[in-house]
Design a protein around this motif. Sequence first.
Motif, short mmCIF file in Angstrom:
data_model
loop_
_atom_site.label_atom_id
_atom_site.label_comp_id
_atom_site.label_asym_id
_atom_site.label_seq_id
_atom_site.Cartn_x
_atom_site.Cartn_y
_atom_site.Cartn_z
N ASP A 124 -1.55 54.51 -7.19
CA ASP A 124 -0.39 54.38 -8.08
C ASP A 124 0.78 55.24 -7.60
O ASP A 124 1.92 54.79 -7.57
CB ASP A 124 -0.75 54.78 -9.51
N LEU A 137 2.33 53.73 -4.42
CA LEU A 137 3.13 52.54 -4.72
C LEU A 137 4.50 52.92 -5.29
O LEU A 137 5.52 52.34 -4.92
CB LEU A 137 2.38 51.61 -5.67
N LYS A 138 4.52 53.91 -6.19
CA LYS A 138 5.79 54.36 -6.76
C LYS A 138 6.68 54.99 -5.69
O LYS A 138 7.89 54.75 -5.65
CB LYS A 138 5.53 55.36 -7.90
N LYS A 154 8.19 52.33 -3.40
CA LYS A 154 9.28 51.63 -4.07
C LYS A 154 10.53 52.52 -4.14
O LYS A 154 11.65 52.06 -3.87
CB LYS A 154 8.85 51.20 -5.47
N GLY A 184 10.24 48.39 -0.55
CA GLY A 184 9.91 47.11 -1.17
C GLY A 184 8.59 47.16 -1.91
O GLY A 184 8.03 48.22 -2.17
N THR A 185 8.10 45.99 -2.22
CA THR A 185 6.85 45.88 -2.96
C THR A 185 5.70 45.67 -1.98
O THR A 185 5.68 44.68 -1.24
CB THR A 185 6.91 44.70 -3.95
N THR A 217 1.74 44.99 -0.88
CA THR A 217 0.62 44.18 -1.34
C THR A 217 -0.56 45.10 -1.60
O THR A 217 -0.86 45.99 -0.79
CB THR A 217 0.23 43.14 -0.27
N ALA A 259 1.88 47.98 3.36
CA ALA A 259 3.31 48.24 3.23
C ALA A 259 4.09 47.68 4.42
O ALA A 259 5.20 48.11 4.69
CB ALA A 259 3.54 49.74 3.09
#
Length: 127
Positions: free
Chosen positions: A64, A67-68, A71, A76-77, A79, A93
Amino acid sequence: MSSPLQASVGKELAADLLDTVLTSLDDSKAEDVVTLEIAGKSSLADYMVIVSGRSHRHVGAIADHLLKDLKSAGAGTATVEGLSICDWVLIDAGDVIVHIFRPEVRGFYNLEKMWAPEEDAAPHYIG
Protein backbone atom coordinates in the motif's frame (compact mmCIF):
# COMPACT_ATOMS: atom_id res chain seq x y z
CA MET A 1 15.52 0.99 -32.57
CA SER A 2 15.88 3.85 -30.16
CA SER A 3 18.60 6.42 -30.48
CA PRO A 4 21.35 6.54 -27.83
CA LEU A 5 19.80 9.70 -26.39
CA GLN A 6 16.41 7.99 -25.94
CA ALA A 7 18.05 4.93 -24.38
CA SER A 8 19.99 7.16 -21.97
CA VAL A 9 16.84 9.07 -20.95
CA GLY A 10 14.95 5.78 -20.50
CA LYS A 11 17.70 4.38 -18.29
CA GLU A 12 17.72 7.57 -16.22
CA LEU A 13 13.94 7.38 -15.72
CA ALA A 14 14.22 3.73 -14.70
CA ALA A 15 16.93 4.63 -12.18
CA ASP A 16 14.74 7.42 -10.74
CA LEU A 17 11.83 4.99 -10.45
CA LEU A 18 14.11 2.47 -8.72
CA ASP A 19 15.18 5.17 -6.22
CA THR A 20 11.52 5.91 -5.46
CA VAL A 21 10.81 2.20 -4.93
CA LEU A 22 13.84 1.61 -2.69
CA THR A 23 13.10 4.71 -0.57
CA SER A 24 9.50 3.61 -0.09
CA LEU A 25 10.55 0.07 0.85
CA ASP A 26 13.07 1.43 3.36
CA ASP A 27 10.41 3.69 4.89
CA SER A 28 8.10 0.67 5.22
CA LYS A 29 10.80 -1.39 6.96
CA ALA A 30 10.85 -4.03 4.20
CA GLU A 31 13.38 -6.75 4.99
CA ASP A 32 16.05 -8.54 2.93
CA VAL A 33 15.86 -6.16 -0.03
CA VAL A 34 17.51 -7.56 -3.17
CA THR A 35 17.70 -5.50 -6.35
CA LEU A 36 18.50 -7.26 -9.61
CA GLU A 37 19.36 -5.47 -12.83
CA ILE A 38 17.60 -7.52 -15.50
CA ALA A 39 17.92 -5.10 -18.43
CA GLY A 40 19.26 -7.06 -21.36
CA LYS A 41 18.24 -10.35 -19.76
CA SER A 42 14.51 -9.75 -20.02
CA SER A 43 12.21 -7.35 -21.81
CA LEU A 44 9.91 -7.29 -18.76
CA ALA A 45 11.71 -4.49 -16.95
CA ASP A 46 15.10 -2.97 -16.19
CA TYR A 47 15.06 -3.88 -12.49
CA MET A 48 13.48 -6.49 -10.25
CA VAL A 49 13.26 -5.83 -6.52
CA ILE A 50 12.53 -8.69 -4.12
CA VAL A 51 11.71 -8.00 -0.47
CA SER A 52 10.16 -9.66 2.56
CA GLY A 53 7.57 -8.52 5.05
CA ARG A 54 7.24 -10.09 8.50
CA SER A 55 3.56 -11.02 8.19
CA HIS A 56 0.50 -10.79 5.94
CA ARG A 57 -0.26 -7.40 7.44
CA HIS A 58 3.29 -6.12 6.92
CA VAL A 59 3.35 -7.33 3.29
CA GLY A 60 0.05 -5.50 2.65
CA ALA A 61 1.29 -2.32 4.36
CA ILE A 62 4.52 -2.33 2.33
CA ALA A 63 2.51 -2.74 -0.88
CA ASP A 64 0.00 0.00 0.00
CA HIS A 65 2.76 2.42 0.94
CA LEU A 66 4.69 1.69 -2.26
CA LEU A 67 1.62 2.20 -4.44
CA LYS A 68 0.95 5.58 -2.81
CA ASP A 69 4.58 6.65 -3.21
CA LEU A 70 4.63 5.61 -6.87
CA LYS A 71 1.50 7.62 -7.55
CA SER A 72 2.89 10.65 -5.66
CA ALA A 73 6.10 10.44 -7.68
CA GLY A 74 4.11 10.61 -10.91
CA ALA A 75 4.88 7.03 -11.91
CA GLY A 76 1.25 6.41 -12.81
CA THR A 77 -0.86 3.49 -11.75
CA ALA A 78 1.08 0.28 -11.22
CA THR A 79 -0.39 -3.15 -11.86
CA VAL A 80 -0.88 -5.14 -8.65
CA GLU A 81 -1.48 -8.85 -8.04
CA GLY A 82 -1.95 -10.71 -4.74
CA LEU A 83 -2.98 -7.80 -2.52
CA SER A 84 -6.10 -9.61 -1.27
CA ILE A 85 -4.09 -12.46 0.33
CA CYS A 86 -0.70 -10.79 0.99
CA ASP A 87 1.47 -13.92 0.82
CA TRP A 88 3.13 -12.61 -2.34
CA VAL A 89 2.30 -9.21 -3.80
CA LEU A 90 3.60 -8.31 -7.24
CA ILE A 91 3.75 -4.65 -8.24
CA ASP A 92 4.61 -3.92 -11.85
CA ALA A 93 5.62 -0.27 -12.15
CA GLY A 94 6.89 -0.60 -15.71
CA ASP A 95 10.69 -0.43 -15.59
CA VAL A 96 10.72 -1.83 -12.04
CA ILE A 97 8.94 -4.99 -10.88
CA VAL A 98 8.61 -5.47 -7.13
CA HIS A 99 7.92 -8.80 -5.41
CA ILE A 100 6.88 -8.55 -1.75
CA PHE A 101 6.83 -11.89 0.07
CA ARG A 102 6.24 -13.38 3.46
CA PRO A 103 9.58 -15.12 4.30
CA GLU A 104 8.22 -18.68 3.95
CA VAL A 105 6.75 -17.96 0.53
CA ARG A 106 9.91 -16.20 -0.63
CA GLY A 107 11.99 -19.21 0.35
CA PHE A 108 9.66 -21.54 -1.52
CA TYR A 109 9.75 -19.63 -4.82
CA ASN A 110 13.40 -18.49 -4.51
CA LEU A 111 13.20 -15.94 -7.34
CA GLU A 112 16.77 -14.79 -6.75
CA LYS A 113 18.04 -18.20 -7.81
CA MET A 114 15.61 -18.39 -10.73
CA TRP A 115 16.97 -15.17 -12.18
CA ALA A 116 20.57 -16.31 -11.72
CA PRO A 117 20.59 -19.95 -12.93
CA GLU A 118 24.27 -19.99 -13.92
CA GLU A 119 27.16 -18.23 -12.24
CA ASP A 120 28.36 -16.50 -15.42
CA ALA A 121 24.79 -15.51 -16.37
CA ALA A 122 23.92 -14.08 -12.96
CA PRO A 123 22.04 -10.76 -12.92
CA HIS A 124 23.96 -7.85 -11.47
CA TYR A 125 23.10 -7.29 -7.77
CA ILE A 126 22.66 -3.62 -6.99
CA GLY A 127 21.91 -3.62 -3.29
